[in-house]
Design a protein around this motif. Structure first.
Motif, PDB file in Angstrom:
ATOM      1  N   LEU A 107      -0.348   4.483  -4.282  1.00 32.81           N
ATOM      2  CA  LEU A 107       0.390   4.172  -5.500  1.00 32.81           C
ATOM      3  C   LEU A 107       1.829   4.685  -5.460  1.00 32.81           C
ATOM      4  O   LEU A 107       2.661   4.263  -6.273  1.00 32.81           O
ATOM      5  CB  LEU A 107      -0.345   4.762  -6.715  1.00 32.81           C
ATOM      6  CG  LEU A 107      -1.715   4.146  -7.010  1.00 32.81           C
ATOM      7  CD1 LEU A 107      -2.368   4.856  -8.187  1.00 32.81           C
ATOM      8  CD2 LEU A 107      -1.598   2.656  -7.285  1.00 32.81           C
ATOM      9  N   SER A 108       2.119   5.572  -4.516  1.00 38.09           N
ATOM     10  CA  SER A 108       3.495   6.050  -4.374  1.00 38.09           C
ATOM     11  C   SER A 108       4.374   5.046  -3.633  1.00 38.09           C
ATOM     12  O   SER A 108       5.597   5.212  -3.575  1.00 38.09           O
ATOM     13  CB  SER A 108       3.505   7.392  -3.629  1.00 38.09           C
ATOM     14  OG  SER A 108       3.192   7.222  -2.245  1.00 38.09           O
ATOM     15  N   LYS A 109       3.750   4.007  -3.070  1.00 39.86           N
ATOM     16  CA  LYS A 109       4.474   2.974  -2.324  1.00 39.86           C
ATOM     17  C   LYS A 109       4.595   1.705  -3.168  1.00 39.86           C
ATOM     18  O   LYS A 109       3.749   1.439  -4.028  1.00 39.86           O
ATOM     19  CB  LYS A 109       3.735   2.633  -1.024  1.00 39.86           C
ATOM     20  CG  LYS A 109       3.404   3.830  -0.148  1.00 39.86           C
ATOM     21  CD  LYS A 109       4.625   4.379   0.539  1.00 39.86           C
ATOM     22  CE  LYS A 109       4.229   5.461   1.542  1.00 39.86           C
ATOM     23  NZ  LYS A 109       5.404   6.023   2.246  1.00 39.86           N
ATOM     24  N   PRO A 110       5.622   0.904  -2.938  1.00 44.68           N
ATOM     25  CA  PRO A 110       5.737  -0.355  -3.678  1.00 44.68           C
ATOM     26  C   PRO A 110       4.547  -1.274  -3.403  1.00 44.68           C
ATOM     27  O   PRO A 110       4.016  -1.309  -2.284  1.00 44.68           O
ATOM     28  CB  PRO A 110       7.033  -0.969  -3.131  1.00 44.68           C
ATOM     29  CG  PRO A 110       7.796   0.175  -2.542  1.00 44.68           C
ATOM     30  CD  PRO A 110       6.765   1.123  -2.021  1.00 44.68           C
ATOM     31  N   ALA A 111       4.118  -1.991  -4.420  1.00 46.62           N
ATOM     32  CA  ALA A 111       3.051  -2.975  -4.237  1.00 46.62           C
ATOM     33  C   ALA A 111       3.505  -4.051  -3.267  1.00 46.62           C
ATOM     34  O   ALA A 111       4.693  -4.383  -3.195  1.00 46.62           O
ATOM     35  CB  ALA A 111       2.679  -3.597  -5.576  1.00 46.62           C
ATOM     36  N   ARG A 112       2.561  -4.603  -2.544  1.00 43.38           N
ATOM     37  CA  ARG A 112       2.894  -5.650  -1.576  1.00 43.38           C
ATOM     38  C   ARG A 112       3.271  -6.944  -2.290  1.00 43.38           C
ATOM     39  O   ARG A 112       4.118  -7.700  -1.825  1.00 43.38           O
ATOM     40  CB  ARG A 112       1.719  -5.872  -0.635  1.00 43.38           C
ATOM     41  CG  ARG A 112       2.067  -6.801   0.520  1.00 43.38           C
ATOM     42  CD  ARG A 112       0.889  -6.986   1.443  1.00 43.38           C
ATOM     43  NE  ARG A 112       1.273  -7.874   2.520  1.00 43.38           N
ATOM     44  CZ  ARG A 112       1.591  -7.493   3.753  1.00 43.38           C
ATOM     45  NH1 ARG A 112       1.562  -6.224   4.072  1.00 43.38           N
ATOM     46  NH2 ARG A 112       1.938  -8.373   4.670  1.00 43.38           N
ATOM     47  N   PHE A 113       2.616  -7.222  -3.411  1.00 41.90           N
ATOM     48  CA  PHE A 113       2.916  -8.397  -4.232  1.00 41.90           C
ATOM     49  C   PHE A 113       2.386  -8.132  -5.636  1.00 41.90           C
ATOM     50  O   PHE A 113       1.620  -7.173  -5.855  1.00 41.90           O
ATOM     51  CB  PHE A 113       2.293  -9.676  -3.646  1.00 41.90           C
ATOM     52  CG  PHE A 113       0.838  -9.546  -3.268  1.00 41.90           C
ATOM     53  CD1 PHE A 113      -0.173  -9.646  -4.226  1.00 41.90           C
ATOM     54  CD2 PHE A 113       0.467  -9.329  -1.940  1.00 41.90           C
ATOM     55  CE1 PHE A 113      -1.510  -9.524  -3.882  1.00 41.90           C
ATOM     56  CE2 PHE A 113      -0.870  -9.209  -1.583  1.00 41.90           C
ATOM     57  CZ  PHE A 113      -1.856  -9.308  -2.558  1.00 41.90           C
ATOM     58  N   GLU A 114       2.748  -8.956  -6.582  1.00 40.14           N
ATOM     59  CA  GLU A 114       2.262  -8.807  -7.940  1.00 40.14           C
ATOM     60  C   GLU A 114       0.770  -9.099  -8.001  1.00 40.14           C
ATOM     61  O   GLU A 114       0.263  -9.994  -7.323  1.00 40.14           O
ATOM     62  CB  GLU A 114       3.012  -9.730  -8.895  1.00 40.14           C
ATOM     63  CG  GLU A 114       4.461  -9.326  -9.119  1.00 40.14           C
ATOM     64  CD  GLU A 114       5.100 -10.121 -10.238  1.00 40.14           C
ATOM     65  OE1 GLU A 114       4.377 -10.864 -10.931  1.00 40.14           O
ATOM     66  OE2 GLU A 114       6.324  -9.996 -10.418  1.00 40.14           O
ATOM     67  N   ALA A 115       0.080  -8.344  -8.820  1.00 43.71           N
ATOM     68  CA  ALA A 115      -1.378  -8.456  -8.916  1.00 43.71           C
ATOM     69  C   ALA A 115      -1.813  -9.906  -9.136  1.00 43.71           C
ATOM     70  O   ALA A 115      -1.293 -10.594 -10.017  1.00 43.71           O
ATOM     71  CB  ALA A 115      -1.887  -7.585 -10.054  1.00 43.71           C
ATOM     72  N   GLY A 116      -2.744 -10.352  -8.308  1.00 44.19           N
ATOM     73  CA  GLY A 116      -3.339 -11.671  -8.467  1.00 44.19           C
ATOM     74  C   GLY A 116      -2.565 -12.826  -7.895  1.00 44.19           C
ATOM     75  O   GLY A 116      -3.021 -13.972  -7.984  1.00 44.19           O
ATOM     76  N   THR A 117      -1.403 -12.576  -7.280  1.00 43.00           N
ATOM     77  CA  THR A 117      -0.571 -13.682  -6.794  1.00 43.00           C
ATOM     78  C   THR A 117      -0.754 -13.965  -5.308  1.00 43.00           C
ATOM     79  O   THR A 117      -0.214 -14.955  -4.803  1.00 43.00           O
ATOM     80  CB  THR A 117       0.916 -13.404  -7.058  1.00 43.00           C
ATOM     81  OG1 THR A 117       1.328 -12.251  -6.296  1.00 43.00           O
ATOM     82  CG2 THR A 117       1.176 -13.156  -8.540  1.00 43.00           C
ATOM     83  N   ASP A 118      -1.475 -13.134  -4.590  1.00 39.87           N
ATOM     84  CA  ASP A 118      -1.637 -13.307  -3.147  1.00 39.87           C
ATOM     85  C   ASP A 118      -2.883 -12.527  -2.725  1.00 39.87           C
ATOM     86  O   ASP A 118      -3.621 -12.009  -3.579  1.00 39.87           O
ATOM     87  CB  ASP A 118      -0.387 -12.797  -2.421  1.00 39.87           C
ATOM     88  CG  ASP A 118      -0.185 -13.469  -1.056  1.00 39.87           C
ATOM     89  OD1 ASP A 118      -1.148 -14.046  -0.528  1.00 39.87           O
ATOM     90  OD2 ASP A 118       0.938 -13.389  -0.527  1.00 39.87           O
ATOM     91  N   GLN A 119      -3.103 -12.424  -1.437  1.00 34.17           N
ATOM     92  CA  GLN A 119      -4.278 -11.733  -0.911  1.00 34.17           C
ATOM     93  C   GLN A 119      -3.885 -10.964   0.341  1.00 34.17           C
ATOM     94  O   GLN A 119      -3.190 -11.492   1.215  1.00 34.17           O
ATOM     95  CB  GLN A 119      -5.394 -12.745  -0.587  1.00 34.17           C
ATOM     96  CG  GLN A 119      -6.716 -12.125  -0.192  1.00 34.17           C
ATOM     97  CD  GLN A 119      -7.763 -13.198   0.104  1.00 34.17           C
ATOM     98  OE1 GLN A 119      -7.460 -14.225   0.708  1.00 34.17           O
ATOM     99  NE2 GLN A 119      -8.998 -12.967  -0.321  1.00 34.17           N
ATOM    100  N   ASN A 120      -4.304  -9.711   0.410  1.00 29.95           N
ATOM    101  CA  ASN A 120      -4.004  -8.875   1.570  1.00 29.95           C
ATOM    102  C   ASN A 120      -5.077  -7.810   1.697  1.00 29.95           C
ATOM    103  O   ASN A 120      -5.374  -7.077   0.750  1.00 29.95           O
ATOM    104  CB  ASN A 120      -2.636  -8.202   1.428  1.00 29.95           C
ATOM    105  CG  ASN A 120      -2.287  -7.360   2.650  1.00 29.95           C
ATOM    106  OD1 ASN A 120      -2.154  -7.878   3.743  1.00 29.95           O
ATOM    107  ND2 ASN A 120      -2.151  -6.062   2.456  1.00 29.95           N
ATOM    108  N   TYR A 121      -5.666  -7.729   2.870  1.00 22.76           N
ATOM    109  CA  TYR A 121      -6.756  -6.789   3.125  1.00 22.76           C
ATOM    110  C   TYR A 121      -6.239  -5.356   3.026  1.00 22.76           C
ATOM    111  O   TYR A 121      -5.338  -4.952   3.764  1.00 22.76           O
ATOM    112  CB  TYR A 121      -7.323  -7.064   4.510  1.00 22.76           C
ATOM    113  CG  TYR A 121      -8.626  -6.399   4.817  1.00 22.76           C
ATOM    114  CD1 TYR A 121      -9.819  -6.917   4.330  1.00 22.76           C
ATOM    115  CD2 TYR A 121      -8.686  -5.265   5.613  1.00 22.76           C
ATOM    116  CE1 TYR A 121     -11.032  -6.322   4.625  1.00 22.76           C
ATOM    117  CE2 TYR A 121      -9.890  -4.662   5.920  1.00 22.76           C
ATOM    118  CZ  TYR A 121     -11.063  -5.195   5.421  1.00 22.76           C
ATOM    119  OH  TYR A 121     -12.265  -4.592   5.725  1.00 22.76           O
ATOM    120  N   SER A 122      -6.805  -4.569   2.107  1.00 21.72           N
ATOM    121  CA  SER A 122      -6.309  -3.216   1.856  1.00 21.72           C
ATOM    122  C   SER A 122      -7.462  -2.264   1.562  1.00 21.72           C
ATOM    123  O   SER A 122      -8.264  -2.495   0.650  1.00 21.72           O
ATOM    124  CB  SER A 122      -5.334  -3.218   0.670  1.00 21.72           C
ATOM    125  OG  SER A 122      -4.962  -1.908   0.312  1.00 21.72           O
TER     126      SER A 122
END
Length: 409
Positions: free
Chosen positions: A197-212
Motif C-alpha cells: 500500500l506504500s506503492k502506487p496502485a498499478r491501475f484503478e480498481a476494477g479496470t484491469d487485471q494483474n496477478y498480485s
C-alpha cells in the motif's frame, strides 16, 4: 487493456497461473504405495496400462535439466504414480512419489475456497468493499472482495512489479541472490500488505487485471477478521480434516519439509546451495502451503465435484475473467475442441520447487505433481517449463502427445 503477465523471473508461477485446478474421483481409487526407494510406482489401479507416452513426457523434464519430478494421474483407467530424476544431488534415489513439497501459489485456491464458504454463509459479500472489513489499512473503498480473488484490485504486488515498459519496482526480496540471503526471515501479513500500500496502485480498481500476491494476503487478513480464527485453524476445520488431508499444512514460519522429500538447489557465486529449507511467510495466504500429490488431488477433486462450495459459487469461481482467464482462485484453460476446458492452479515458491494441480471439469481426470531443479538468478531450466508442461498436460487430458510444433502460452 493489455494485461501484464507475471514477471519472466517467475516463469514457473506464470504457468501455474495458466494451468488448471485439479479435481479427482474422491475415494474412487485407492492411493498408490510409494516404492521403498522412491522410484516409479507400479500401475496400481489397472494392471497393464500403457503409460509410456506419459512417462516419456515426465522424463523430458529430467532431460531438460530438472533434478526431479513426481506425478499422480487419476482417470478412467485408474491411478498412475511415478517419479523420475533424483531426490537429492549426488544420490541415486528417485524423488518419493508422495513426498511433501512447497506448493507456492496453489494455496490461492484454498484461500478462495475459504472466502467463498464465508460468502455462502452470508458472512462476506463478494461485492462488498474490503475496507469495510479491514478499516485500519486505508484501502481504496472501490476494491471489493471479488477484485482480490480475481486479481483486479490494481494493488501493487509486494514481491515486486514488472511493468510494460520493462521497468521493475522492487518489493520484499523474493527472487534471486537477495532472496537467498534472506530466505529464513519471517514476515507478518500486515507488514507485507502495508509495503504494497506504500506503492502506487498499478491501475484503478476494477479496470484491469494483474496477478498480485497482495490480493491473497489481504484475503487471509479478511478471513481471519470475519471469523476471529487463524487461517491455519480454519483450513484444518473446513477443508483438511473433513477431506482427510493429513499431509497438508500451512507453512507458517516452518523452515523444513517434514518427512521424505525431494531437495531443490540454488546456484550462487560458484556454489550450489540446498534450498529445501526456506521460510514461506513472505507469501502468507498467497504461497505458503506444504502438501503432497495425493492431498492436492483429493482437494481439487472435492472442490470440482461440489463438495466444498454450493453449485452457484463453484460456477462463479470457475468462470474465467480477463486475459489471464482467472476466475476466483482458479485458472480456466481452453485446450481446444478435442481436450476442452481444464482447470488449474499451479504454483512455485521463490525458487527451486514447482507444484502442478490440474483437473477436468467433472473431476474424473486429474494431474498433480511437483518438480525440483537447480535454480539461479536466471532460473536455469525453467525456460523450458511451459513447453514441457504443455506436452505433459495434453498427454493426460487429450489422450495423445502434444503437437510439439504448436507454440505454448
Amino acid at each position: 487493456m493489455r494485461i501484464q503477465p507475471p514477471p519472466a523471473t517467475k516463469a514457473l508461477r506464470r504457468v501455474a497461473v495458466t494451468a488448471l485446478a485439479a479435481a479427482l474421483m474422491a475415494g474412487a481409487v485407492s492411493p498408490a504405495p510409494a516404492s521403498a526407494h522412491g522410484g516409479v510406482t507400479g500401475l496400481t489401479a489397472a494392471a497393464g496400462q500403457d503409460r509410456s507416452q506419459l512417462q516419456k513426457a515426465m522424463q523430458a523434464f529430467v532431460d531438460a535439466g530438472f533434478t526431479g519430478i513426481q506425478l499422480r494421474v487419476r482417470d478412467a483407467r485408474g491411478e498412475w504414480v511415478a517419479s523420475a530424476g533424483v531426490r537429492k544431488l549426488g544420490a541415486a534415489a528417485k524423488p518419493p512419489t508422495n513426498g511433501r513439497f512447497w506448493t507456492g501459489s496453489v494455496v490461492k485456491t484454498f484461500s478462495a475456497t475459504l472466502m467463498l464458504q464465508l460468502v455462502a454463509e452470508g458472512k462476506v459479500g463478494l461485492d462488498d468493499p474490503v475496507a469495510g472489513y479491514l478499516p485500519d489499512l486505508g484501502l481504496d473503498r472501490r476494491i471489493t472482495v471479488r477484485m482480490l480473488l480475481q486479481h483486479t484490485s490494481g494493488l501493487f504486488n509486494y514481491t515486486g512489479e514488472y511493468y510494460d515498459d520493462g521497468t521493475f519496482v522492487p518489493g520484499i526480496p523474493a527472487t534471486g541472490d537477495a532472496w537467498l540471503n534472506n530466505r529464513f526471515r519471517s514476515y507478518r501479513p500486515e507488514e507485507l500488505v502495508r509495503l504494497a500500500l506504500s506503492k502506487p496502485a498499478r491501475f484503478e480498481a476494477g479496470t484491469d487485471q494483474n496477478y498480485s500476491n497482495t490480493n491473497y494476503t489481504l484475503a487471509l487478513l479478511l478471513i481471519e477478521k470475519v471469523t476471529g480464527r487463524s487461517y491455519a485453524e480454519l483450513l484444518q476445520r473446513r477443508i483438511l480434516r473433513p477431506l482427510g488431508m493429513s499431509a497438508t499444512m500451512v507453512a507458517g514460519n516452518r523452515t523444513e519439509l517434514p518427512g521424505p522429500h525431494a531437495h531443490a538447489y540454488y546456484s550462487y557465486q560458484g556454489q550450489t546451495v540446498d534450498i529445501s529449507q526456506q521460510n514461506l511467510s513472505l507469501l502468507v495466504g498467497a504461497g505458503d502451503l506444504i502438501s503432497t500429490t495425493q492431498d492436492l488431488s483429493t482437494f481439487f477433486s472435492a472442490l470440482n465435484r461440489g463438495r466444498l462450495l454450493p453449485a452457484e459459487l463453484l460456477a462463479e469461481m470457475r468462470r474465467p475473467y480477463g486475459e489471464l482467464r482467472y476466475g476466483l482462485g482458479v485458472f480456466a484453460e481452453d485446450m481446444g475442441p478435442k481436450c476442452g476446458t481444464v482447470y488449474q492452479h499451479n504454483g512455485s515458491p521463490p525458487h527451486g520447487y514447482g507444484a502442478l494441480m490440474y483437473s477436468s471439469p467433472d473431476g474424473k481426470t486429474t494431474l498433480t505433481g511437483s518438480v525440483t531443479w537447480v535454480d539461479s538468478a536466471t532460473r536455469g531450466p525453467v525456460k523450458d517449463f511451459e513447453k514441457l508442461l504443455d506436452t505433459l498436460v495434453k498427454e493426460v487430458f487429450c489422450g495423445t502427445p502434444a503437437d510439439r510444433t504448436k507454440p505454448t502460452r
